[in-house]
Structures are given as C-alpha cells and as structure tokens.
Design an enzyme around this catalytic site. Structure first.
Site, PDB file in Angstrom:
ATOM      1  N   CYS A   1      -6.686  12.447  15.557  1.00  0.00           N
ATOM      2  CA  CYS A   1      -6.885  13.444  14.321  1.00  0.00           C
ATOM      3  C   CYS A   1      -7.127  12.707  13.470  1.00  0.00           C
ATOM      4  O   CYS A   1      -6.763  11.245  13.209  1.00  0.00           O
ATOM      5  CB  CYS A   1      -5.184  13.588  14.482  1.00  0.00           C
ATOM      6  SG  CYS A   1      -4.529  14.268  12.834  1.00  0.00           S
TER       7      CYS A   1
ATOM      8  N   CYS B   1       2.295  13.012  11.493  1.00  0.00           N
ATOM      9  CA  CYS B   1       1.421  13.177  11.196  1.00  0.00           C
ATOM     10  C   CYS B   1       2.036  14.978  10.240  1.00  0.00           C
ATOM     11  O   CYS B   1       2.858  15.831  11.209  1.00  0.00           O
ATOM     12  CB  CYS B   1       0.241  14.454  12.180  1.00  0.00           C
ATOM     13  SG  CYS B   1      -0.929  14.509  11.668  1.00  0.00           S
TER      14      CYS B   1
ATOM     15  N   CYS C   1      -2.041  12.885  17.676  1.00  0.00           N
ATOM     16  CA  CYS C   1      -1.542  12.595  16.564  1.00  0.00           C
ATOM     17  C   CYS C   1      -0.575  11.965  16.491  1.00  0.00           C
ATOM     18  O   CYS C   1       0.165  11.532  17.682  1.00  0.00           O
ATOM     19  CB  CYS C   1      -0.747  13.897  15.998  1.00  0.00           C
ATOM     20  SG  CYS C   1      -2.428  15.617  15.518  1.00  0.00           S
TER      21      CYS C   1
ATOM     22  N   CYS D   1      -4.114  12.251  10.176  1.00  0.00           N
ATOM     23  CA  CYS D   1      -2.786  10.947  10.031  1.00  0.00           C
ATOM     24  C   CYS D   1      -4.021   9.588  10.928  1.00  0.00           C
ATOM     25  O   CYS D   1      -2.874   8.677  11.352  1.00  0.00           O
ATOM     26  CB  CYS D   1      -2.416  11.254  11.476  1.00  0.00           C
ATOM     27  SG  CYS D   1      -2.344  11.842  13.193  1.00  0.00           S
TER      28      CYS D   1
ATOM     29  N   THR E   1      -5.571  22.804  20.845  1.00  0.00           N
ATOM     30  CA  THR E   1      -6.457  22.306  19.905  1.00  0.00           C
ATOM     31  C   THR E   1      -7.345  20.753  20.616  1.00  0.00           C
ATOM     32  O   THR E   1      -8.347  20.469  20.285  1.00  0.00           O
ATOM     33  CB  THR E   1      -5.715  22.080  18.495  1.00  0.00           C
ATOM     34  OG1 THR E   1      -4.595  20.577  18.517  1.00  0.00           O
ATOM     35  CG2 THR E   1      -4.732  22.801  18.009  1.00  0.00           C
TER      36      THR E   1
ATOM     37  N   ARG F   1      -9.000  14.283  21.716  1.00  0.00           N
ATOM     38  CA  ARG F   1      -9.189  13.073  20.383  1.00  0.00           C
ATOM     39  C   ARG F   1      -7.547  12.847  19.510  1.00  0.00           C
ATOM     40  O   ARG F   1      -7.188  13.691  19.554  1.00  0.00           O
ATOM     41  CB  ARG F   1     -10.321  14.312  20.078  1.00  0.00           C
ATOM     42  CG  ARG F   1     -11.352  14.840  20.819  1.00  0.00           C
ATOM     43  CD  ARG F   1     -12.757  15.633  20.473  1.00  0.00           C
ATOM     44  NE  ARG F   1     -12.102  16.540  18.816  1.00  0.00           N
ATOM     45  CZ  ARG F   1     -11.617  17.670  19.017  1.00  0.00           C
ATOM     46  NH1 ARG F   1     -11.943  18.531  20.578  1.00  0.00           N
ATOM     47  NH2 ARG F   1     -11.196  19.034  18.296  1.00  0.00           N
TER      48      ARG F   1
END
Length: 364
Positions: free
Chosen positions: A71, A44, A40, A74, A36, A69
């Site tokens: 999340c 999370c 996190c 969370c 993805t 990147r």
C-alpha cells in the site's frame, strides 16, 4: 520483518486491530485485501475492507510472495514501519525535553500516536533506556546546568522539574558526586585528594573523595591533568597527597604491567542509570578479552543502543577501573578512547600477551 510479540496473534485479534486502526501493532503483521491485491499495516487509514476479503500475513515479504502489492498510503514495508517508529520515539524525546516536568507515559504515548506499552518497548529499543529513565537523565542535566549558573539550590531544583528536594538529595551522591549546593559552588567544601605520577602509559592522575577514587586519568603532562581536575571542580579543595594515595597508585601501575592480577579499588562513581549499567558490564569483561559496542548493548538488554554505549564509554573518567579500553567496534577496529588510541592499543596488546602467557603456564 519479524514481529516483536512473543505470543502469536489470533486472526480475531488481528481483525480487531485493523478495525481499530491500532498503531501499536504496526510491524507485528500486515493484512491484505483479496479484491484490491494490496497489503497494508493495521493502522492504515484507507477504506476498511470486508472481513471475508481480508487475509493476514506475518511479514510484508510473505504478502508479496503471495502476490500482493504494498500500500502506497501506509507503507507497511520494514523500512517504512521502522522509520515511523523512529519518528515517534524522536517526537517523544522532544516532548520530554520541552516539558517542565516529565509527562506520564500515557500522555506521552497519546502525543506521538502509540499505545503506552508500544512506546515503552520501542523507546527502550531505540534509545537504550525507558522514557522515565530518559526523563530522569534530562532532569539531572538541567539541574547541573542551573547549578553551574549559581542559581539558589531550591530554585535550581524547581526549575529542573523536580517536585521536591528530598529525591534530589537522595540521589545526589550518584548523579552529582556531592550535594547540590556543593556542586553549584564548583565543589566548594568538598576535599579531593590527588596525585600525579608516571606510569607505563604516561602521566597518571588519581583523585579521590572520602567515598573513593573519583578520577583515574592519563595525560601527556602533569599540567594538563591538574588543569582538567580543576576545571571539573573549580571550587573544590584540591590537595596533593602522594602518601595516602600511594598504595592505590601502586595497584594501578601493577595492573598495567600484569592485568591478570585484577584491579579492586574503592570507587566513587557518578553517572546516569544507563551509564552505570554500561560501566558495570564493562567491569565484567576479563583482561585479554574484548567486546563490541553491540555486544555490551546486548548484555545490558538494549541491543540497538550501541551508539549510546559508545557515548557511555566516552564519559568514563575511571580509566582501567572501568575498562572501556576493552570495547571495540564490531569489525575489530579499536574505535575511540578518551585517553588516546595508542594507549588503548598498548593496553590491549599487553593484556592479550599476559593472558596468553598465563594460559600457556596452566597447560604445562
């Protein structure tokens, strides 16, 4: 963001935390999912990734440098994690404030969604005292409030959240300065001797119980100082005693003129556990030196409790004996002083000048 653990976490420990959505390790590391491109916090609530697609980073910054990147669910960035910690500690404070009796740490932790050890650590870091010490301070404050209303002592002790009266009487001298009954009656049956005189810093009031000096105050008039003492102990037996307090007054006045001589007086100090630690740290600051509120907070092992340190300085009623005038802001500005900034400035200038002369004499 640097984690708070002293021992590096193994990847197995990190993975177990992710599987268990462990709130207590939020801020200790982040994990990223290769498929993805998102990183996190351990807690999370998003769909669990596969172990083979999961990588770990010590900080959000490391994850971002690797191309991942944050999340949005969370929010594992430093500001987001810190805000959640602050909110959890605030919720813990509210829970303690509203409880009839102090909740055990494990119950408090369950209420705010943290592990007991993590809550204990964050509470100390943000509030400056442990949850137990905070609860004890709140309980003592409730006792003072109820005693002020004239409630029977036994009722006041029970309503304040104490399980028995024995502990109250064991600590009454330190927290109230007298027995609960005497405090309820505004100091009735307690004799406080005092004197008011002039000093290089204006009018000076010195008051003492049979345990030692309980008040050293500066003021612009004798009337204001006497009224202040009466307000604190409206039913105490206040006796003006210039003769017996003369030597202590002389010691204080001499100290103002020559700070290097030191000031050793028998003190009757009442305060919370946190206040007592702050005041002890203040007494270790030598004449001619200053420390910031942050410095004092670090000294007592509570580096983020600088605001609480400032409040403890403001609660000090023993001018000079507990030298809160030596605590300044981090930028060097004077900050506050309950007896006026002009007195604080004069004290610091006098102490600095005297210490400079002493150092010069030693070099000759």
């Amino acid at each position: 963001m640097t984690g708070t653990s002293t021992t590096p976490l193994s990847d197995d420990r990190r993975w177990n935390a992710v599987v268990g959505r462990d709130h207590s390790l939020d801020g200790e590391f982040v994990y990223a999912v290769k498929t993805t491109g998102i990183y996190c916090s351990p807690s999370c609530p998003s769909r669990q990734s596969k172990r083979k697609n999961t990588v770990f980073f010590a900080t959000p910054q490391e994850a971002e440098r690797a191309g991942y990147r944050e999340c949005l669910r969370c929010g594992p960035s430093q500001s987001s994690v810190e805000e959640r910690r602050v909110q959890a500690v605030r919720a813990a404070c509210v829970a303690i404030d509203e409880a009839e009796q102090a909740p055990p740490l494990h119950e408090l932790a369950a209420t705010v969604g943290l592990s007991p050890s993590h809550l204990h650590r964050q509470f100390k870091r943000l509030v400056g005292v442990t949850p137990r010490e905070y609860a004890a301070g709140k309980r003592a404050a409730r006792l003072r409030e109820r005693l002020h209303t004239g409630r029977p002592v036994a009722d006041a002790i029970y309503e304040a959240g104490y399980g028995s009266s024995s502990r109250v009487y064991e600590t009454a001298s330190r927290t109230l300065g007298m027995t609960p009954g005497e405090y309820r009656d505004g100091g009735r049956s307690v004799t406080i001797e005092y004197t008011v005189t002039r000093s290089p810093l204006g009018h000076l009031l010195v008051a003492a119980t049979d345990r030692g000096i309980c008040c050293i105050e500066f003021g612009d008039s004798e009337t204001v100082l006497r009224e202040s003492l009466t307000e604190r102990f409206p039913a105490a037996r206040l006796e003006e005693n210039d003769n017996d307090l003369r030597q202590w007054v002389a010691d204080i006045t001499a100290f103002i003129r020559t700070p290097s001589h030191g000031l050793r007086l028998p003190l009757d100090i009442q305060g919370t556990a946190f206040q007592l630690r702050v005041w002890k740290a203040l007494q270790a600051i030598p004449p001619g030196r200053t420390a910031s509120y942050r410095d004092v907070a670090a000294t007592i092992g509570r580096p983020t409790a600088h605001r609480a340190v400032a409040n403890a300085c403001g609660a000090n009623k023993l001018a000079l004996a507990i030298p809160c005038h030596r605590v300044v802001r981090t930028n060097g500005k004077l900050g506050g002083y309950r007896w006026g900034l002009e007195r604080k400035r004069r004290l610091l200038e006098r102490e600095a000048a005297v210490e400079e002369r002493v150092r010069a004499d030693r070099q000759e």
